[in-house]
Design a protein around this motif. Structure first.
Motif, mmCIF file in Angstrom:
data_model
loop_
_atom_site.group_PDB
_atom_site.id
_atom_site.type_symbol
_atom_site.label_atom_id
_atom_site.label_comp_id
_atom_site.label_asym_id
_atom_site.label_seq_id
_atom_site.Cartn_x
_atom_site.Cartn_y
_atom_site.Cartn_z
ATOM 1 N N LYS A 165 46.761 68.247 53.954
ATOM 2 C CA LYS A 165 46.903 68.682 52.923
ATOM 3 C C LYS A 165 48.010 69.806 52.822
ATOM 4 C CE LYS A 165 42.340 66.245 51.449
ATOM 5 N NZ LYS A 165 41.055 66.403 50.893
ATOM 6 N N LEU A 166 47.411 70.946 52.869
ATOM 7 C CA LEU A 166 47.982 71.893 52.751
ATOM 8 C C LEU A 166 49.786 72.292 52.669
ATOM 9 C CD1 LEU A 166 47.082 74.922 51.740
ATOM 10 C CD2 LEU A 166 46.889 75.424 53.819
ATOM 11 N N ILE A 167 49.920 70.914 53.687
ATOM 12 C CA ILE A 167 51.596 71.272 54.225
ATOM 13 C C ILE A 167 51.950 71.140 53.417
ATOM 14 C CG2 ILE A 167 52.891 70.084 55.906
ATOM 15 C CD1 ILE A 167 50.894 70.674 58.024
ATOM 16 N N VAL A 168 51.341 69.679 52.896
ATOM 17 C CA VAL A 168 52.523 68.523 52.194
ATOM 18 C C VAL A 168 52.562 69.091 50.658
ATOM 19 C CG1 VAL A 168 52.140 66.801 50.513
ATOM 20 C CG2 VAL A 168 51.135 66.289 52.533
ATOM 21 N N ALA A 169 51.100 70.101 50.230
ATOM 22 C CA ALA A 169 51.220 70.932 48.962
ATOM 23 C C ALA A 169 52.235 72.382 49.094
ATOM 24 C CB ALA A 169 49.787 72.145 48.640
ATOM 25 N N TYR A 170 52.355 72.760 50.464
ATOM 26 C CA TYR A 170 53.347 73.781 50.372
ATOM 27 C C TYR A 170 54.812 73.646 50.206
ATOM 28 C CZ TYR A 170 56.437 77.208 52.475
ATOM 29 O OH TYR A 170 57.479 78.371 52.390
ATOM 30 N N LYS A 171 55.074 72.081 51.229
ATOM 31 C CA LYS A 171 56.411 71.331 50.819
ATOM 32 C C LYS A 171 56.518 70.573 49.577
ATOM 33 C CE LYS A 171 57.387 67.912 54.416
ATOM 34 N NZ LYS A 171 58.784 68.413 54.903
ATOM 35 N N ARG A 172 55.599 70.600 48.925
ATOM 36 C CA ARG A 172 56.249 70.434 47.088
ATOM 37 C C ARG A 172 56.104 71.320 46.749
ATOM 38 N NH1 ARG A 172 54.703 64.295 45.609
ATOM 39 N NH2 ARG A 172 54.118 63.349 47.071
ATOM 40 N N TRP A 173 55.213 71.630 46.866
ATOM 41 C CA TRP A 173 55.427 73.261 45.291
ATOM 42 C C TRP A 173 55.513 74.539 45.768
ATOM 43 C CZ3 TRP A 173 50.638 69.837 45.428
ATOM 44 C CH2 TRP A 173 50.554 69.064 45.150
ATOM 45 N N GLY A 174 55.173 74.708 46.995
ATOM 46 C CA GLY A 174 55.193 76.738 47.631
ATOM 47 C C GLY A 174 56.709 77.069 47.882
ATOM 48 N N LYS A 175 56.260 78.366 47.742
ATOM 49 C CA LYS A 175 57.337 79.120 47.881
ATOM 50 C C LYS A 175 57.749 80.305 48.959
ATOM 51 C CE LYS A 175 59.374 78.760 43.172
ATOM 52 N NZ LYS A 175 58.247 78.157 42.093
ATOM 53 N N GLU A 176 58.414 79.925 49.491
ATOM 54 C CA GLU A 176 57.728 81.182 51.130
ATOM 55 C C GLU A 176 57.493 82.427 50.515
ATOM 56 O OE1 GLU A 176 60.986 80.170 53.689
ATOM 57 O OE2 GLU A 176 60.046 82.346 55.462
ATOM 58 N N GLU A 177 58.529 82.968 49.618
ATOM 59 C CA GLU A 177 58.498 84.421 49.644
ATOM 60 C C GLU A 177 56.584 85.033 48.919
ATOM 61 O OE1 GLU A 177 61.143 82.868 47.004
ATOM 62 O OE2 GLU A 177 61.185 82.109 49.174
ATOM 63 N N GLU A 178 56.153 83.914 47.871
ATOM 64 C CA GLU A 178 55.227 83.944 46.950
ATOM 65 C C GLU A 178 54.022 84.361 48.509
ATOM 66 O OE1 GLU A 178 54.331 81.331 44.323
ATOM 67 O OE2 GLU A 178 56.439 82.862 42.630
ATOM 68 N N VAL A 179 54.527 83.165 49.187
ATOM 69 C CA VAL A 179 53.562 83.219 50.693
ATOM 70 C C VAL A 179 52.943 84.507 51.432
ATOM 71 C CG1 VAL A 179 52.726 82.138 52.492
ATOM 72 C CG2 VAL A 179 52.814 80.200 50.492
ATOM 73 N N THR A 203 47.462 58.994 46.505
ATOM 74 C CA THR A 203 48.771 58.511 47.433
ATOM 75 C C THR A 203 49.011 60.522 48.037
ATOM 76 O OG1 THR A 203 50.551 59.091 46.032
ATOM 77 C CG2 THR A 203 49.929 56.958 46.529
ATOM 78 N N LEU A 204 48.327 60.901 47.153
ATOM 79 C CA LEU A 204 48.221 62.514 48.022
ATOM 80 C C LEU A 204 47.762 62.361 49.213
ATOM 81 C CD1 LEU A 204 49.215 64.756 44.828
ATOM 82 C CD2 LEU A 204 50.661 64.409 46.477
ATOM 83 N N ASN A 205 46.658 61.845 48.873
ATOM 84 C CA ASN A 205 45.887 61.742 49.565
ATOM 85 C C ASN A 205 46.208 61.292 51.246
ATOM 86 O OD1 ASN A 205 43.078 64.139 48.447
ATOM 87 N ND2 ASN A 205 43.113 61.282 47.669
ATOM 88 N N GLU A 206 46.727 60.156 50.976
ATOM 89 C CA GLU A 206 47.493 59.703 52.223
ATOM 90 C C GLU A 206 48.238 60.701 52.982
ATOM 91 O OE1 GLU A 206 47.075 56.864 54.920
ATOM 92 O OE2 GLU A 206 45.708 56.956 53.079
ATOM 93 N N GLU A 207 49.067 61.057 52.741
ATOM 94 C CA GLU A 207 50.603 61.884 52.769
ATOM 95 C C GLU A 207 50.033 63.055 53.407
ATOM 96 O OE1 GLU A 207 53.404 62.956 49.568
ATOM 97 O OE2 GLU A 207 54.155 63.735 51.243
ATOM 98 N N GLY A 208 48.857 63.183 52.969
ATOM 99 C CA GLY A 208 48.153 65.166 53.097
ATOM 100 C C GLY A 208 47.229 63.825 55.277
ATOM 101 N N ARG A 209 46.757 62.922 55.149
ATOM 102 C CA ARG A 209 45.722 62.114 56.527
ATOM 103 C C ARG A 209 47.510 61.945 57.458
ATOM 104 N NH1 ARG A 209 42.011 60.215 53.735
ATOM 105 N NH2 ARG A 209 43.310 58.237 52.623
ATOM 106 N N LYS A 210 48.764 61.721 56.530
ATOM 107 C CA LYS A 210 49.835 61.305 57.516
ATOM 108 C C LYS A 210 50.415 62.617 57.951
ATOM 109 C CE LYS A 210 54.280 60.457 55.745
ATOM 110 N NZ LYS A 210 54.751 60.563 54.740
#
Ligand code: ARG
Length: 558
Positions: A165-179, A203-210
């Motif tokens: 889930k975190l990877i999905v969230a980061y890929k969609r909305w994350g900013k490297e410098e902020e993290v 469907t986001l949950n599905e993507e997280g599992r993937k």
């Protein structure tokens, strides 16, 4: 000297009971004027065919020992009054001789593995994890005093679908410098955002599992992100461990067992314990719902990793006891885990125990990371340390090593606040309460210790040549009696896996000492000064050791 054992030895001459039974029967009267120990004669009445009062009267007439001043009969009890002079010199003599080893039990009891702290990567270190950390660490210290070898294991929550889930969230909305700048805060934001968005778009949950599946299979992009989240999180956790003065023997968390999953699954198959249920692999249990081992998509679970970890711990450490200091909401998980291990035929599973604790509540509700309702522990610790600094500036500005003492007092306040409650009690989170330095608090105990140390300095205390020649005063006897109980308290604390036993003990001792301090001119030059200072020294030793067992330092001045 264990006074109950000593008195049981004396009673043995008069009664046909085992020493152990008599020791168990001996109790402390509610009020001091009723004596120091009481022996109830009710259970004897039947076998001796006599009224309890009569038995008590006979014993009290005959009983004789240098340790006993006199005995009185009240109802069916023999109330025993100790010889204060002899008992005082014995107890204080023992403490002065053994110093911090007073209360130590024989070594070589074997390994006690302790699973503690175990926070989840990419999330803030929660108050719940603080509770596990301080309870687990104190249990380790108490176990060592009781003769075990403690192994502290930080079973990091660094694996599981949440990383997908975190990877999905980061890929969609994350900013490297902020993290990079503020890893835990930003990752938490992403995690919270993911759950908000997933409510609208499942469907986001599905993507997280993937993505977790990718991670399990070693996908490069997923692995790089995961390693980075882990590294940044550990940096932050280590700041907290450093402040608390806690170290671990192992930081192998859930991810460590990823490549050891197949072996466990095979073992379960081999033992014919694995059955299919709705596409998933489970172990059926007699007393609990089935334990899920492998999901229909092939992903392993928290329980699978704990199975592997338990076996690994036994192979590595040959523990006699293996504890899991984890919140009581995981009770079922551990019951299932232990039962699966028993079904696998592991005899050592009998030595395993879940040490649950209550929740930290905020406004009467559980604090939840998902909804972002968390209090950042590091901020709480820093606030406590700053407050301690402020107090020192006000009260003792010329104190040496101010910074270090402020750290000891600030963290001491937080740790003691956690440990003074019985662990299963839910605690309402209150920064104000945690930062209180008066009442039954860590700083109060530390302050009492420092005050006693200052008396020793002012009185130029030096070890008396002969303790038995000292003159003891009955005003000090209540303190002697508490000091005498320390070894029992240490034992009880490990029997019940309960550090609050020690916290309550040091509160009692500090209170008794402060009362004494208020009534007695300790430094007055007279025949009893040596005895008084020896008592003060014994108090400093036991307070310091009691605090140490809780993971708290005792500065000599503050
Ligand atoms: N990481 C888990 C959590 O925060 C706790 C892990 C406890 N230890 C264990 N071996 N399961 O809920």
């Amino acid at each position: 000297m264990n006074i109950k054992t000593e008195i049981a030895n004396v009673l043995e001459t008069y009664l046909d009971l085992t020493k152990e039974t008599m020791e168990q029967l001996l109790e402390k009267p509610k009020f001091a004027h009723l004596g120091d120990l009481a022996f109830p004669c009710f259970t004897l009445a039947k076998s001796m065919r006599k009224a309890p009062q009569l038995i008590a009267a006979e014993i009290s007439e005959k009983i004789e020992s240098p340790l006993i001043d006199h005995a009185e009969v009240v109802g069916g009890y023999v109330n025993i009054f100790l010889n204060q002079q002899l008992v005082s010199s014995k107890v204080i003599g023992e403490i002065l001789e053994q110093k911090e080893h007073y209360g130590d039990l024989p070594q070589n009891k074997g390994v006690m593995a302790i699973d503690l702290s175990s926070p989840n990567i990419a999330k803030p270190f929660s108050m719940g994890h603080l509770r596990s950390t301080v309870i687990g660490n104190a249990l380790g210290l108490i176990a060592e005093k009781n003769g075990y070898t403690a192994i502290r294991i930080n079973h990091l929550g660094d694996w599981g679908t949440q990383f997908g889930k975190l990877i999905v969230a980061y890929k969609r909305w994350g900013k490297e410098e902020e993290v990079r700048e503020n890893p835990i805060k930003e990752l938490l934001k992403l995690y919270v955002l993911f759950h908000e968005k997933a409510e609208e778009d499942p469907t986001l949950n599905e993507e997280g599992r993937k993505w977790f599946n990718y991670l399990e299979q070693g996908n490069e992009e997923a692995t790089i992100l995961w390693k980075w989240f882990r590294k940044e999180s550990l940096k932050e956790f280590n700041k907290i461990y450093k402040l608390l003065g806690i170290t671990f023997d192992s930081n192998d968390g859930e991810a460590y067992f990823n490549d050891k999953m197949e072996a466990v699954v095979d073992l379960l198959k081999e033992k014919q314990l694995l059955v299919e249920s709705e596409g998933a692999q489970v172990v059926e249990l007699e007393d609990y719902p089935p334990c899920l081992i492998k999901k229909s998509d092939g992903a392993t679970l928290y329980a699978t990793r704990d199975l592997a970890a338990a076996i690994h711990r036994q192979e590595n450490y040959h523990f006699v006891k293996s504890l899991y200091v984890v919140g009581n909401e995981q009770t079922l998980h551990f019951k299932q885990l232990f039962q699966v291990l028993e079904k696998m035929g592991y005899d050592w599973a009998k030595g395993m125990a879940h040490i649950p604790f209550g929740m930290m509540l905020k406004d009467g509700k559980k604090m939840s990371t998902r909804k972002g309702k968390v209090v950042l522990l590091e901020e709480v610790l820093q606030a406590a340390i700053e407050l301690a600094e402020k107090n020192i500036e006000e009260k003792n500005p010329s104190l040496e090593k101010k910074e270090e003492v402020a750290k000891q007092v600030g963290t001491g306040a937080i740790i003691f606040h956690e440990l003074k409650h019985y662990r299963l009690t839910d605690i309402e989170f209150s920064l104000e309460d945690m930062l209180k330095f008066e009442g039954e608090t860590g700083p109060y105990i530390q302050y009492t210790h420092a005050r006693a140390c200052s008396l020793l300095r002012k009185g130029q205390f030096s070890h008396p040549a002969s303790i038995t020649d000292l003159q003891w005063n009955d005003i000090s006897f209540p303190i002697v009696k508490i000091l005498m109980d320390f070894p029992t308290s240490v034992e009880k604390a490990i029997e019940n896996y309960d550090p609050s036993e020690i916290a309550k003990y040091v509160i009692d001792l500090a209170k008794a000492f402060n009362k004494y301090y208020a009534h007695v001119q300790i430094l007055e030059e007279n025949d009893e000064k040596q005895a008084r200072l020896s008592l003060v020294y014994a108090v400093t030793l036991v307070l310091k050791e009691g605090l140490r067992l809780l993971g708290i330092s005792a500065p000599e001045a503050m």
